[in-house]
Scaffold this motif. Structure first.
Motif, PDB file in Angstrom:
ATOM      1  N   THR A 281       0.828  -1.198   0.000  1.00 12.21           N
ATOM      2  CA  THR A 281       0.000   0.000   0.000  1.00 12.21           C
ATOM      3  C   THR A 281       0.869   1.257   0.000  1.00 12.21           C
ATOM      4  OG1 THR A 281      -1.725  -1.253   1.113  1.00 12.21           O
ATOM      5  CG2 THR A 281      -1.911   1.141   1.190  1.00 12.21           C
TER       6      THR A 281
ATOM      7  N   THR B 225      -4.811  -3.355   4.451  1.00  9.15           N
ATOM      8  CA  THR B 225      -5.798  -3.395   3.375  1.00  9.15           C
ATOM      9  C   THR B 225      -6.747  -4.576   3.592  1.00  9.15           C
ATOM     10  OG1 THR B 225      -4.035  -2.590   1.965  1.00  9.15           O
ATOM     11  CG2 THR B 225      -5.999  -3.410   0.853  1.00  9.15           C
TER      12      THR B 225
ATOM     13  N   ASP C 140      -4.153  -3.438  -5.390  1.00  9.75           N
ATOM     14  CA  ASP C 140      -3.320  -3.665  -4.207  1.00  9.75           C
ATOM     15  C   ASP C 140      -3.993  -4.751  -3.375  1.00  9.75           C
ATOM     16  OD1 ASP C 140      -1.935  -3.519  -1.840  1.00  9.75           O
ATOM     17  OD2 ASP C 140      -2.685  -1.533  -1.278  1.00  9.75           O
TER      18      ASP C 140
HETATM   19 MG   LIG Z   1      -1.875  -3.036   2.265  1.00 16.65          MG
END
Ligand SMILES: [Mg+2]
Ligand SMILES: Nc1nc2c(ncn2[C@@H]2O[C@H](COP(=O)(O)OP(=O)(O)O)[C@@H](O)[C@H]2O)c(=O)[nH]1
Lengths: 370, 283
Positions: free
Chosen positions: B135, B153, B174
Motif C-alpha cells: 500500500t 488493506t 493492491d
Molecule cells: Mg496493504
C-alpha cells in the motif's frame, strides 16, 4: 422486506463496480464490497449469506450462472432473514437475469415494490442446458449407445472426439448430472461408473391448454388461432408439417437446429417465465406484465423473439398474445438400455454388480411418484 | 474499454480478430457480427462510426471499402473516444493491409498497432505478504502522502495511476497480504498484464514469496512479473540481486517510504508494461 438494495460486479480490470443502487443515496465503501465478496469465496452454487459488515446487516446473493455478480440487501433491524430468505433469493435471481438481458431497464425500487422474482431452474431448463454445451450433448448421445460405461473410458473417448487434451469429462458431464440424466458412482474401489437414468425428448408441442382456454374465454380469436396453430403443425401439402420424430439424420428433421434454438430460449429464465405464463392461456401485454413483473420493453423484445421463432403469435385487434407452439423437453424411460445391459454382461464388459446397481438406480428413478 | 476488435471481409468472413478481455458470449457475438455485416452492406454509413447496444455491451462499427470494422466495448465507453480510435484503426488497415491479396494471413505488424489503439486500460496487480509495503508503494506511485498509522488493506484496493505513467489508464490492484485473504489472490490477478511481487527483503519473506511467483505464473502465465526488494533502508535487507536470484524474476530495489524513489519506480512499471506487450506480441 429490506428497502435498500445494490448490485455489484467484480470486473477483472476495474474492480468492484456498483452497477445499480437503491436508494441512490446509499453509500458503500470498497471495504464493504470486499467483505461481501470474501463471504462468497468458497461458494460453488447459489447462496444467500447474511453478514454484519461495519454498521450494516447485509444479505448477499451469488450464483454460479452470474460469476462476479452480487445482489445485496441492506436488512432492517426488524427483518427476520429466515422468513424472507426465499423472497430475497428469488428477487436476486430476477435482478441478475434482468441485468444480463436489459441492464438499462433495471429499476431496483420497482422490483422490490412489486416483489418480482424468479424460481429456481426447473427440470426442463436443466434439460435444455444440456443441448447448449456441444461436448455435453455429445456425451448424452454416447450414453444412449452405451447405457452404462466407465468414466475413464468416456474420458478418453471424449478427448478423442473433441481432439483436445484439455477437455474435462467432469465439466462436460456436470449438466447431465445436475439434470438427473446420469448418475456417477464408484463401484468397488477403483471403477467410477456412469449410468444413463433418463433420456430426454425435445419438441414443439401444440399449445393445447392455451387453445382450450381460448375456446372458453376468447371465442373471438378461436378460429383464427386454430388456423395459425394448424399452419405450423399441419400445413397444406406439399409442405410436410412438423414431425419431431423423424430421425436426426433425415434432412427434413426439425430437431437439431431447432432443438438448440429452443434450448437457448428455455434456459433464459426471463423468457421461460413468459413462456410459462402463456402456456396456460392467451394474455394481453398488461396481463403479462402483471404476471411476470417484467418491464414492458423487455416483454416486447422477448415476444418479438417468440414471434420470429414461431413460438407465439399476436392477435392485434384483441391485443392478445398466444402460443402457436409450446417448446417442451420431456424425460422418458430409456428402455432401449435393457438389451444393451444384457449384452454387456454376456460379453463380460460389465460385472454383475454393476448391472444390478444399474437396474436398482433405474427402478428408483422411475418408481417415485410423479 | 475495448474488449475485442474485429475486421470482417465482404462475405462476413473474419479477416482479423483480437480479444482483450472476456465478453458476454463470444459465440453469439460472431453470429451477430456476420449479420451486422450483411445488414451494413444495405446501408450507407458514409464512413461514419455508429454504434449499437447489445445487453451491457456496445458495438462500434464502421465500413470502408469491402471491410467492416467493429469494436466490442462497454456502454460506459465514451463514444467520441471510440470514434477517434476507430478512425485510427480504419486508416492503418486500409493503408497498409487492405491491398494484400490475402490479408488474413499476412498481417505481421498489424497486431502491435492494434494494441496501441485498443489497449486503453492496463491492470497492474501488487502482490505480497502482509506489511511488506504494497500500500505504501501504491501511495508512492500516486504521489500521495503516507498515512501515519498503518491501516491493513481489506481484500483488495483498486486505484487509478496518474496519467504521467502511461497514456493508457493504469488500474493498480493492491491485494491484501493477510493470509485470511489469500484465497482471493488467484481470482484477483485474473487478466493482469503486469504483476508486481513486493517483498520486504528479509530472507524469510523472500523465501515465502516464491510461492506467490508460482501462483502468478499458474494463474496469469501471460503477465509480466517483476519483483520488488523493498525496505532497502533497513539493515537486515538482502540486496536486490539476491532477492532476484531467489525469486527468479527481474527484481528492483525500493524504499517505498522515500519519495525520491518515485521516478525510478515509475520507469520500472512503464518498462514492464511495454515489455509485457512486446512479449505477448512475440508469443
Ligand atoms: Mg496493504
Ligand atoms: N523502513 C521502511 N518501512 C516501510 C517501507 N515501505 C513500507 N514501510 C512500512 O511498512 C508498514 C507496512 O506497509 P504497508 O504498505 O501497509 O504494507 P502492505 O501490507 O504490504 O500494504 C508501514 O508501517 C510502512 O510505513 C520501506 O521502504 N522502509
Amino acid at each position: 422486506m429490506p428497502d435498500a438494495v445494490f448490485v455489484v460486479q467484480l470486473d477483472d480490470l476495474q474492480g468492484f463496480v456498483v452497477q445499480k443502487r437503491h436508494p441512490t443515496t446509499l453509500i458503500l465503501s470498497e471495504k464493504k464490497l470486499n467483505l461481501i465478496f470474501y463471504e462468497h469465496q468458497q461458494d460453488i452454487e447459489e447462496s444467500l449469506k447474511v453478514s454484519e459488515i461495519e454498521d450494516m446487516q447485509i444479505a448477499s446473493y451469488w450464483d454460479e450462472r452470474h460469476p462476479g455478480w452480487f445482489v445485496c440487501y441492506v436488512l432492517r433491524p426488524d427483518d427476520d432473514v429466515e422468513m424472507i430468505r426465499e423472497d430475497l433469493t428469488s428477487s436476486a435471481r430476477f435482478i441478475l437475469e434482468l441485468m444480463k438481458e436489459a441492464p438499462d431497464r433495471v429499476d431496483l425500487g420497482e422490483i422490490l415494490q412489486r416483489g418480482s422474482g424468479l424460481e429456481v431452474l426447473s427440470e426442463e431448463q436443466l434439460f435444455a442446458s444440456i443441448f447448449l454445451t456441444p461436448s455435453t450433448a455429445l456425451l448424452l448421445e454416447k450414453m444412449q449407445e452405451e447405457g452404462v460405461e466407465r468414466a475413464a473410458k468416456l474420458g478418453i473417448w471424449l478427448k478423442d472426439q473433441i481432439q483436445s487434451e484439455t477437455i474435462e469429462l467432469r465439466e462436460a458431464m456436470a449438466p447431465l448430472m445436475d439434470a438427473g440424466i446420469v448418475k456417477v458412482e464408484m463401484i468397488g474401489k477403483t471403477a467410477e461408473v456412469v449410468f444413463l437414468l433418463k433420456d430426454v425428448f425435445s419438441y414443439r408441442a401444440p399449445p393445447v391448454d392455451s387453445l382450450s382456454f381460448a375456446l372458453q374465454s376468447f371465442p373471438g380469436i378461436v378460429e383464427d388461432y386454430k388456423q395459425r396453430v394448424g399452419a405450423f403443425f399441419t400445413p397444406p401439402p406439399p409442405s410436410k408439417g412438423y414431425n419431431p420424430t423423424l430421425p436426426v439424420d433425415d434432412p427434413n428433421s426439425p430437431i437439431m437446429e431447432d432443438r438448440r434454438k429452443l434450448s437457448g430460449i428455455l434456459v433464459k429464465s426471463l423468457y421461460y417465465k413468459i413462456l410459462k405464463a402463456l402456456r396456460s392461456r392467451p394474455m394481453t401485454l398488461a396481463e403479462l406484465e402483471e404476471k411476470t413483473g417484467l418491464p414492458n420493453e423487455v416483454l416486447g423484445s422477448v415476444l418479438w423473439t417468440f414471434e420470429s421463432e414461431r413460438i407465439a403469435t399476436q392477435f392485434k385487434e384483441q391485443e392478445l398474445w398466444a402460443l402457436v407452439t409450446n417448446p417442451t423437453i420431456e424425460a422418458f424411460f430409456p428402455e432401449y438400455v435393457l438389451p444393451l445391459v444384457s449384452t454387456k454382461i454376456s460379453e463380460k464388459q460389465i460385472s454383475q454388480e454393476i448391472a444390478s446397481r444399474y437396474l436398482d438406480h433405474l427402478g428408483r428413478t422411475w418408481s417415485e411418484p410423479a | 474499454m475495448i474488449r475485442s476488435v474485429y475486421i470482417l471481409g465482404e462475405q462476413g468472413n473474419i479477416v482479423y480478430s483480437k480479444d482483450y478481455a472476456k465478453s458476454e458470449s463470444a459465440e453469439s457475438i460472431v453470429e451477430f457480427l456476420v449479420n451486422l455485416t450483411q445488414f451494413l452492406r444495405t446501408v450507407d454509413l458514409e464512413e461514419k462510426t455508429e454504434f449499437m447496444n447489445l445487453a451491457a455491451q456496445r458495438f462500434f462499427y464502421a465500413v470502408k471499402g469491402h471491410f467492416t470494422f467493429v469494436f466490442v466495448a462497454d456502454k460506459a465507453d465514451d463514444s467520441s473516444q471510440m470514434e477517434e480510435k476507430m478512425e485510427q484503426l480504419v486508416d492503418i488497415f486500409i493503408k497498409d493491409f487492405s491491398e494484400l491479396p490475402d490479408p488474413a494471413t499476412q498481417m505481421d505488424g498489424f497486431d502491435a498497432k492494434v494494441d496501441e489503439i485498443a489497449v486503453t486500460m492496463v491492470k497492474v496487480a501488487i502482490l505480497g505478504y502482509a506489511g511488506v509495503g504494497k500500500t505504501t508503494t501504491l501511495h508512492l506511485l500516486r504521489g500521495e502522502t503516507l498515512p501515519l498509522v498503518h491501516d491493513p488493506t481489506i481484500g483488495v484496493s483498486i486505484k487509478k495511476l496518474p496519467e504521467e505513467i502511461s497514456t493508457a489508464n493504469i488500474v493498480l490492484w493492491d491485494l491484501a497480504g493477510q493470509s485470511r485473504f489469500s484465497i482471493l489472490w488467484a481470482k484477483m490477478v485474473a487478466n493482469a498484464q503486469v504483476v508486481i511481487i513486493v517483498t520486504d527483503s528479509t530472507l524469510e519473506n523472500v523465501l515465502r514469496s516464491k510461492k506467490l511467483v508460482q501462483l502468478v505464473k499458474d494463474e496469469v502465465p501471460d503477465a509480466k512479473v517483476i519483483g520488488i526488494a523493498n525496505k532497502q533502508d533497513l539493515p537486515t535487507a538482502l540486496t536486490p540481486e539476491r532477492v532476484g536470484q531467489i525469486l527468479a524474476i527481474p527484481t528492483y530495489e525500493l524504499v517505498a517510504i522515500d519519495i525520491s524513489y518515485r521516478d525510478r519506480l515509475i520507469q520500472i512499471i512503464r518498462r514492464a508494461i511495454l515489455e509485457g506487450k512486446a512479449e505477448a506480441a512475440a508469443a
